[in-house]
Design a protein around this motif. Structure first.
Motif, short mmCIF file in Angstrom:
data_model
loop_
_atom_site.label_atom_id
_atom_site.label_comp_id
_atom_site.label_asym_id
_atom_site.label_seq_id
_atom_site.Cartn_x
_atom_site.Cartn_y
_atom_site.Cartn_z
N PRO A 96 -35.56 -75.59 -50.49
CA PRO A 96 -34.11 -76.16 -50.47
C PRO A 96 -34.71 -76.83 -51.22
N ASP A 97 -35.56 -77.82 -51.62
CA ASP A 97 -36.01 -79.31 -51.93
C ASP A 97 -36.17 -79.13 -53.55
N ARG A 98 -36.59 -77.60 -54.13
CA ARG A 98 -37.74 -77.37 -55.20
C ARG A 98 -36.88 -76.31 -55.43
N PRO A 99 -34.99 -75.83 -55.72
CA PRO A 99 -35.01 -74.33 -55.88
C PRO A 99 -35.14 -73.43 -57.35
N ASP A 100 -35.62 -74.85 -57.51
CA ASP A 100 -36.67 -73.94 -59.07
C ASP A 100 -37.82 -73.02 -58.73
N THR A 101 -37.97 -73.08 -57.12
CA THR A 101 -39.27 -72.67 -56.77
C THR A 101 -39.17 -71.79 -56.00
N LEU A 102 -39.79 -70.40 -56.14
CA LEU A 102 -39.39 -69.08 -55.15
C LEU A 102 -40.85 -69.63 -54.71
N LEU A 103 -41.07 -69.88 -53.24
CA LEU A 103 -42.04 -69.47 -52.27
C LEU A 103 -42.20 -67.81 -51.46
N VAL A 104 -43.87 -67.89 -51.36
CA VAL A 104 -43.69 -66.45 -51.14
C VAL A 104 -43.96 -65.73 -49.76
N TRP A 105 -43.83 -66.01 -49.03
CA TRP A 105 -44.49 -66.10 -47.72
C TRP A 105 -44.93 -65.17 -47.59
#
Length: 172
Positions: free
Chosen positions: A74-83
Protein backbone atom coordinates in the motif's frame (compact mmCIF):
# COMPACT_ATOMS: atom_id res chain seq x y z
CA UNK A 1 12.01 -16.37 -19.89
CA UNK A 2 14.44 -19.27 -20.11
CA UNK A 3 13.96 -22.24 -22.42
CA UNK A 4 13.04 -24.40 -19.40
CA UNK A 5 10.38 -21.88 -18.41
CA UNK A 6 8.98 -21.93 -21.95
CA UNK A 7 8.69 -25.74 -21.85
CA UNK A 8 6.88 -25.55 -18.52
CA UNK A 9 4.55 -22.88 -19.91
CA UNK A 10 3.61 -25.27 -22.72
CA UNK A 11 3.03 -28.15 -20.28
CA UNK A 12 1.33 -26.15 -17.52
CA UNK A 13 -0.97 -23.16 -17.53
CA UNK A 14 -0.24 -20.22 -15.25
CA UNK A 15 -3.18 -18.05 -14.26
CA UNK A 16 -4.95 -16.35 -11.36
CA UNK A 17 -6.11 -18.44 -8.40
CA UNK A 18 -9.79 -18.75 -7.51
CA UNK A 19 -11.42 -19.53 -4.19
CA UNK A 20 -11.78 -23.12 -5.41
CA UNK A 21 -7.94 -23.34 -5.33
CA UNK A 22 -7.65 -22.30 -1.67
CA UNK A 23 -7.69 -25.81 -0.19
CA UNK A 24 -5.09 -27.06 -2.68
CA UNK A 25 -2.80 -24.10 -1.99
CA UNK A 26 -3.09 -24.81 1.75
CA UNK A 27 -2.18 -28.49 1.11
CA UNK A 28 0.81 -27.61 -1.07
CA UNK A 29 2.05 -25.15 1.56
CA UNK A 30 1.58 -27.72 4.32
CA UNK A 31 3.41 -30.44 2.40
CA UNK A 32 6.28 -28.09 1.53
CA UNK A 33 7.61 -28.37 5.11
CA UNK A 34 9.44 -25.09 4.44
CA UNK A 35 6.70 -22.48 4.71
CA UNK A 36 4.99 -21.05 7.74
CA UNK A 37 1.58 -22.65 7.34
CA UNK A 38 -1.29 -20.20 7.61
CA UNK A 39 -4.86 -21.23 8.39
CA UNK A 40 -6.85 -22.81 5.58
CA UNK A 41 -9.19 -19.84 5.89
CA UNK A 42 -6.35 -17.44 5.00
CA UNK A 43 -5.65 -19.32 1.74
CA UNK A 44 -9.32 -19.08 0.79
CA UNK A 45 -9.29 -15.34 1.50
CA UNK A 46 -6.01 -14.89 -0.35
CA UNK A 47 -7.44 -16.56 -3.45
CA UNK A 48 -10.47 -14.27 -3.27
CA UNK A 49 -8.90 -10.93 -2.32
CA UNK A 50 -5.41 -11.12 -3.84
CA UNK A 51 -5.96 -13.20 -6.99
CA UNK A 52 -4.78 -10.31 -9.18
CA UNK A 53 -1.37 -10.31 -7.47
CA UNK A 54 -1.00 -14.09 -7.15
CA UNK A 55 -0.56 -16.95 -9.58
CA UNK A 56 -1.18 -20.69 -9.79
CA UNK A 57 0.25 -23.27 -12.16
CA UNK A 58 -2.31 -25.78 -13.40
CA UNK A 59 -1.75 -29.23 -14.81
CA UNK A 60 -3.65 -30.61 -17.82
CA UNK A 61 -6.63 -31.40 -15.54
CA UNK A 62 -6.78 -27.80 -14.30
CA UNK A 63 -5.53 -28.71 -10.82
CA UNK A 64 -3.21 -26.29 -9.03
CA UNK A 65 0.32 -27.73 -8.72
CA UNK A 66 2.17 -24.62 -7.60
CA UNK A 67 1.53 -21.07 -6.52
CA UNK A 68 2.91 -17.63 -5.74
CA UNK A 69 0.94 -15.35 -3.44
CA UNK A 70 1.68 -11.67 -3.26
CA UNK A 71 0.32 -8.18 -2.94
CA UNK A 72 1.23 -4.66 -3.95
CA UNK A 73 2.47 -2.74 -0.93
CA UNK A 74 0.00 0.00 0.00
CA UNK A 75 2.82 2.46 0.74
CA UNK A 76 4.76 1.42 -2.40
CA UNK A 77 2.26 0.38 -5.08
CA UNK A 78 5.13 -0.22 -7.54
CA UNK A 79 6.50 -2.98 -5.26
CA UNK A 80 5.19 -6.54 -5.29
CA UNK A 81 5.65 -8.29 -1.95
CA UNK A 82 5.82 -12.04 -2.56
CA UNK A 83 4.28 -13.77 0.46
CA UNK A 84 4.71 -17.46 -0.38
CA UNK A 85 5.97 -19.65 -3.21
CA UNK A 86 5.34 -23.39 -3.19
CA UNK A 87 5.30 -26.23 -5.69
CA UNK A 88 3.72 -29.67 -5.34
CA UNK A 89 6.37 -32.32 -4.69
CA UNK A 90 5.73 -34.06 -8.02
CA UNK A 91 6.64 -30.86 -9.90
CA UNK A 92 9.67 -29.66 -7.94
CA UNK A 93 13.10 -29.31 -9.51
CA UNK A 94 11.75 -28.31 -12.93
CA UNK A 95 11.90 -24.51 -12.67
CA UNK A 96 8.20 -24.09 -11.95
CA UNK A 97 8.70 -21.65 -9.06
CA UNK A 98 10.79 -19.39 -11.31
CA UNK A 99 8.24 -19.63 -14.13
CA UNK A 100 5.45 -18.73 -11.71
CA UNK A 101 7.38 -15.76 -10.38
CA UNK A 102 8.30 -14.53 -13.87
CA UNK A 103 4.74 -15.01 -15.10
CA UNK A 104 3.22 -13.15 -12.18
CA UNK A 105 5.60 -10.19 -12.46
CA UNK A 106 5.06 -10.02 -16.24
CA UNK A 107 1.28 -10.05 -15.81
CA UNK A 108 1.26 -7.34 -13.15
CA UNK A 109 3.88 -5.34 -15.04
CA UNK A 110 1.67 -5.36 -18.14
CA UNK A 111 -1.15 -3.85 -16.10
CA UNK A 112 0.80 -1.31 -14.03
CA UNK A 113 4.30 -0.11 -13.23
CA UNK A 114 6.34 -2.51 -11.08
CA UNK A 115 9.88 -1.49 -10.15
CA UNK A 116 10.70 -3.95 -7.35
CA UNK A 117 9.89 -7.30 -5.84
CA UNK A 118 10.28 -7.96 -2.12
CA UNK A 119 10.13 -11.16 -0.15
CA UNK A 120 11.30 -12.38 3.21
CA UNK A 121 13.41 -15.49 3.63
CA UNK A 122 14.58 -17.15 6.83
CA UNK A 123 18.33 -17.82 7.04
CA UNK A 124 19.21 -21.24 5.72
CA UNK A 125 16.36 -21.46 3.20
CA UNK A 126 18.78 -21.85 0.33
CA UNK A 127 16.12 -22.90 -2.19
CA UNK A 128 14.29 -19.59 -1.75
CA UNK A 129 17.53 -17.63 -1.74
CA UNK A 130 18.50 -19.27 -5.05
CA UNK A 131 15.03 -18.70 -6.53
CA UNK A 132 15.06 -14.97 -5.85
CA UNK A 133 18.74 -14.48 -6.72
CA UNK A 134 18.08 -16.18 -10.05
CA UNK A 135 14.99 -14.00 -10.60
CA UNK A 136 17.11 -10.89 -9.96
CA UNK A 137 19.75 -12.08 -12.40
CA UNK A 138 17.18 -12.79 -15.15
CA UNK A 139 15.79 -9.28 -14.71
CA UNK A 140 19.11 -7.45 -14.40
CA UNK A 141 18.31 -6.27 -10.89
CA UNK A 142 20.23 -5.94 -7.63
CA UNK A 143 19.30 -7.71 -4.40
CA UNK A 144 19.53 -5.83 -1.12
CA UNK A 145 19.06 -7.72 2.15
CA UNK A 146 18.22 -6.55 5.66
CA UNK A 147 16.54 -8.13 8.65
CA UNK A 148 12.89 -7.09 8.55
CA UNK A 149 11.68 -8.93 11.65
CA UNK A 150 14.18 -10.07 14.28
CA UNK A 151 13.71 -13.28 16.26
CA UNK A 152 12.56 -11.41 19.35
CA UNK A 153 9.72 -9.66 17.52
CA UNK A 154 7.71 -12.86 17.06
CA UNK A 155 5.21 -13.23 19.92
CA UNK A 156 4.54 -16.96 19.47
CA UNK A 157 7.87 -18.42 20.51
CA UNK A 158 11.18 -18.97 18.80
CA UNK A 159 11.16 -18.00 15.15
CA UNK A 160 14.09 -17.43 12.85
CA UNK A 161 14.51 -13.84 11.69
CA UNK A 162 12.82 -12.87 8.45
CA UNK A 163 15.33 -11.28 6.08
CA UNK A 164 13.88 -8.87 3.54
CA UNK A 165 15.22 -9.35 0.01
CA UNK A 166 14.47 -6.29 -2.11
CA UNK A 167 15.02 -6.88 -5.83
CA UNK A 168 15.17 -3.91 -8.15
CA UNK A 169 15.04 -1.87 -10.10
CA UNK A 170 13.32 -4.24 -12.50
CA UNK A 171 13.64 -3.85 -16.24
CA UNK A 172 10.29 -5.06 -17.54
Amino acid sequence: MTAGHAELQAELRIDRPSVADGATLWRIAKESKALDLNSSYSYLLWCRDFADTSAVARDDRGEAVGFVTGYLRPDRPDTLLVWQVAVDGAYRGRGLAGALLDGLVARIGAEQRITAVETTITPGNTASERLFASFAERHGARVENEVLFATGQFPDGPHDPEVLHRIGPLSL
